[in-house]
Scaffold this motif. Structure first.
Motif, short mmCIF file in Angstrom:
data_model
loop_
_atom_site.label_atom_id
_atom_site.label_comp_id
_atom_site.label_asym_id
_atom_site.label_seq_id
_atom_site.Cartn_x
_atom_site.Cartn_y
_atom_site.Cartn_z
N GLY A 127 0.84 -1.19 0.00
CA GLY A 127 0.00 0.00 0.00
C GLY A 127 0.88 1.24 0.00
O GLY A 127 1.78 1.37 0.83
N VAL A 128 0.63 2.14 -0.93
CA VAL A 128 1.45 3.34 -1.09
C VAL A 128 0.63 4.59 -0.74
O VAL A 128 -0.57 4.64 -1.01
N HIS A 129 1.30 5.58 -0.15
CA HIS A 129 0.67 6.85 0.18
C HIS A 129 1.56 8.00 -0.28
O HIS A 129 2.78 7.91 -0.17
N LEU A 130 0.92 9.06 -0.75
CA LEU A 130 1.61 10.30 -1.08
C LEU A 130 1.21 11.37 -0.08
O LEU A 130 0.05 11.42 0.36
N SER A 167 6.45 13.63 0.38
CA SER A 167 7.01 12.33 0.78
C SER A 167 6.12 11.24 0.19
O SER A 167 4.92 11.44 0.01
N VAL A 168 6.73 10.11 -0.12
CA VAL A 168 5.97 8.94 -0.56
C VAL A 168 6.44 7.76 0.27
O VAL A 168 7.63 7.52 0.43
N PHE A 169 5.48 7.04 0.86
CA PHE A 169 5.88 5.88 1.67
C PHE A 169 5.03 4.67 1.33
O PHE A 169 3.89 4.78 0.91
N ALA A 170 5.65 3.51 1.49
CA ALA A 170 5.00 2.25 1.15
C ALA A 170 5.05 1.31 2.36
O ALA A 170 6.03 1.28 3.10
N GLY A 171 3.97 0.56 2.54
CA GLY A 171 3.91 -0.43 3.61
C GLY A 171 3.39 -1.75 3.06
O GLY A 171 2.74 -1.78 2.01
N ASN A 181 20.57 8.93 2.61
CA ASN A 181 20.34 7.90 1.57
C ASN A 181 18.93 7.31 1.69
O ASN A 181 18.24 7.11 0.69
N LEU A 182 18.52 7.03 2.93
CA LEU A 182 17.18 6.47 3.16
C LEU A 182 16.10 7.46 2.75
O LEU A 182 15.14 7.11 2.04
N ALA A 183 16.22 8.70 3.20
CA ALA A 183 15.17 9.70 2.96
C ALA A 183 14.97 9.96 1.48
O ALA A 183 13.84 10.27 1.04
N ASN A 184 16.02 9.83 0.69
CA ASN A 184 15.87 10.05 -0.75
C ASN A 184 14.99 8.98 -1.39
O ASN A 184 14.45 9.20 -2.48
N ARG A 185 14.80 7.86 -0.71
CA ARG A 185 13.89 6.83 -1.22
C ARG A 185 12.43 7.22 -0.99
O ARG A 185 11.52 6.59 -1.51
N TYR A 186 12.20 8.25 -0.19
CA TYR A 186 10.86 8.77 0.08
C TYR A 186 10.53 9.97 -0.82
O TYR A 186 9.49 10.60 -0.65
N GLU A 228 2.02 2.88 -9.11
CA GLU A 228 1.24 3.20 -7.91
C GLU A 228 1.19 4.71 -7.68
O GLU A 228 0.14 5.27 -7.34
N ILE A 229 2.33 5.36 -7.87
CA ILE A 229 2.39 6.82 -7.71
C ILE A 229 1.47 7.49 -8.72
O ILE A 229 0.68 8.39 -8.38
N GLU A 230 1.53 7.05 -9.96
CA GLU A 230 0.70 7.64 -11.02
C GLU A 230 -0.78 7.40 -10.76
O GLU A 230 -1.62 8.27 -11.00
#
Length: 532
Positions: free
Chosen positions: A249-252, A330-334, A513-518, A307-309
């Motif tokens: 599940g992805v959230h923006l 930010s974009v996060f996935a769970g 490095n981690l935050a750039n994945r968001y 998913e983002i689109e």
């Protein structure tokens, strides 16, 4: 809640037999531990990373009965979830708020159809209802949702559900567990299971900070590791049929200007039959979610381009101000731990979110499924099962009346530190001794330096990520600002925890490095002046 003292409790009682060892420090494991300590059991919870590092910090931020599950006819699940929603609102009012949702109607029948369904939703909540559902006019819908697309809008329906901060609840649950006699450790990896005559007798644990290993005895071991349950079940039995298929599940996260009011939007049926939410949260808007089957699991899942689109395009259909990629903070996935589907079946959105208990031949108890809202009931059911399987005793659960750490009856949500609840004054108190800690961590946000000290001292934050992702939610709210905050946070944490400059540099680099994945575009941090 100091990690060193909790480790010391284990060191001083190495021959001790715990009533329950719980593997997993997300919503499910915390629910089990909370219920266990409410009954007076000797309880040890072990988490390989940080509390709620995985799925449990990446929810849609809703404490809800599940309107979608009602549409699927799962009345029992909805009734249970609505009751738990009411209990959580009662026990943690500093974290759970009553949120009004608007279903916008673009067809003549929408108002009537959803009003009927949501009236049943209200009835199922009984005395724990958060408010009545009702149809509203187009004028009222626009007043509540100033940025809603008005062309073709005929009105809508409002209903009530809960909104919360998931990882803040996790931390408060850990504090509650410890205050009630339990031990809960982050960065404590279970490396194997201990058996006696082929029956579970404990677990091997490695303290990831000290490197020390432990053989811990227990009457009952609970596998509450979410999408990782198969890994633990394989420790129990080599030949193991996989029980879980993760669904992503992805959230923006967008600025508040896209939904400037206090109400949330719920789109009950998108083009592909999913539900889409836009929910106000910490002065931002969380939009999601998707439901994408995956073949593998990870502690840091990454949102897929499609998913983002999907989320952006769906949001653009309903908002006058259309969000684009550059608007995403930010974009996060769970990952949801869904039951592994039968061969050829990929309809994850049809799989029930009810929880399921599995007892292995060895006596290992595995809990899977469920959702944040029902975490306490999942815990109660699991401890009931442990009582019958492992003969740990027979007692009555009192967790439904247990106030969560931070509880206060009247919360001032306008106070920037409101989510600390009754700890708020102690956080502020740090600034009386050291006035410079009252300075902001970033000019655009209200978080102050004292919060870093509080988190390291009292909330078991061990890394920059622990603080910026889960003690405050900056990584999820605005990943660029989180990157800018990182050097200051690292310096403050190093001073509190006794680390050197090399630790600071490593932490800043790893977090960046981690935050750039968001983020949808790489962000290079500003050079911050060291104010020490």
């Amino acid at each position: 809640m100091k990690r060193q003292k909790l480790v010391q409790r284990i060191d001083e009682n190495l021959s001790k037999e715990w009533d329950l060892i719980i593997i997993g420090g997300g919503a499910t494991g915390l629910g089990v531990a909370l219920d266990a300590v409410s009954r007076g059991y000797e309880t040890l919870l072990l988490e390989q990373s940080d509390f709620s590092k995985g799925t449990s910090s990446r929810s849609t931020k809703l404490v809800h009965g599940g309107v979608r599950y009602l549409a699927q006819g799962d009345v029992a699940l909805v009734r249970e979830a609505l009751r738990e929603r009411g209990l959580l609102k009662k026990n943690a009012p500093h974290l759970v708020q009553n949120e009004t949702f608007v279903i916008p109607g673009y067809k003549w029948w929408t108002k009537y159809y959803y009003t009927i369904g949501l009236t049943l939703y209200d009835l199922l909540s009984g005395k724990l209802s958060l408010g009545r559902s009702k149809p509203i006019s187009k004028k009222e819908a626009v007043r509540r949702l100033p940025t809603i697309r008005q062309e073709g809008l005929r009105g809508g329906v409002i209903y009530h559900d809960g909104q919360f901060d998931d990882s803040r609840l996790s931390i408060n649950l850990v504090q509650t567990i410890v205050e009630n006699g339990g031990v809960a450790l982050n960065y404590a990896e279970v490396t194997g299971l201990i058996k006696d005559s082929n029956k579970i007798a404990g677990a091997n644990m490695k303290d990831m900070e000290s490197g020390k290993t432990y053989a811990l005895k227990a009457k009952s071991v609970i596998n509450a590791t979410g999408v990782f349950i198969d890994d633990i079940m394989k420790m129990d039995k080599d030949e193991h049929k996989e029980m879980v298929r993760p669904s992503q599940g992805v959230h923006l996260v967008l600025d508040k200007e896209f939904l400037p009011g206090e109400d949330a939007i719920m789109i009950p049926k998108t083009d592909d039959g999913r539900v889409l939410f836009a929910v106000p949260w910490h002065n931002k808007v969380v939009v999601g979610t998707t439901d994408t089957p995956l073949d593998e699991h990870s502690l840091e899942p990454v949102a897929m381009e499609e998913e983002i689109e999907f989320i952006l395009k769906t949001a653009q259909k309903y908002l006058e101000k259309e969000p684009t990629r550059k608007d995403v903070k930010s974009v996060f996935a769970g990952l949801r731990p869904l039951a592994a589907p039968k061969e050829g079946d990929t309809k994850t959105k049809e799989i029930s979110r009810s929880h399921k208990l599995i007892v292995s031949d060895s006596g290992l108890i595995t809990i899977t499924g469920g959702k944040w809202t029902t975490f306490r009931k999942m815990g109660e059911d699991t401890v009931d099962k442990a009582e019958s399987v492992s003969k740990i005793g027979k007692t009555v659960s009192t967790s439904e009346d247990l106030k969560i750490h931070g509880y206060e009856s009247n919360t001032d949500y306008d106070d920037p530190l409101y989510f600390y609840g009754s700890d708020r004054n102690e956080v502020k108190g740090i600034t009386e001794e050291y006035p410079f800690l009252n300075e902001k961590l970033h000019a655009d946000y209200e978080h102050i330096k004292a919060e870093v000290i509080w988190a390291a001292r009292n909330e078991m934050a061990r890394t920059v990520e622990d603080f910026l992702a889960r003690r405050i939610r900056m990584l999820f709210l605005d990943a660029r600002v989180a990157i800018d905050m990182a050097p200051e946070v690292a310096e403050l944490m190093a001073g509190e925890l006794g680390y050197d400059e090399d630790w600071v540099k490593t932490q800043v680099q790893e977090f960046t490095n981690l935050a750039n994945r968001y983020l949808l575009e790489e962000y290079k941090p500003k050079e911050l002046v060291n104010k020490n």
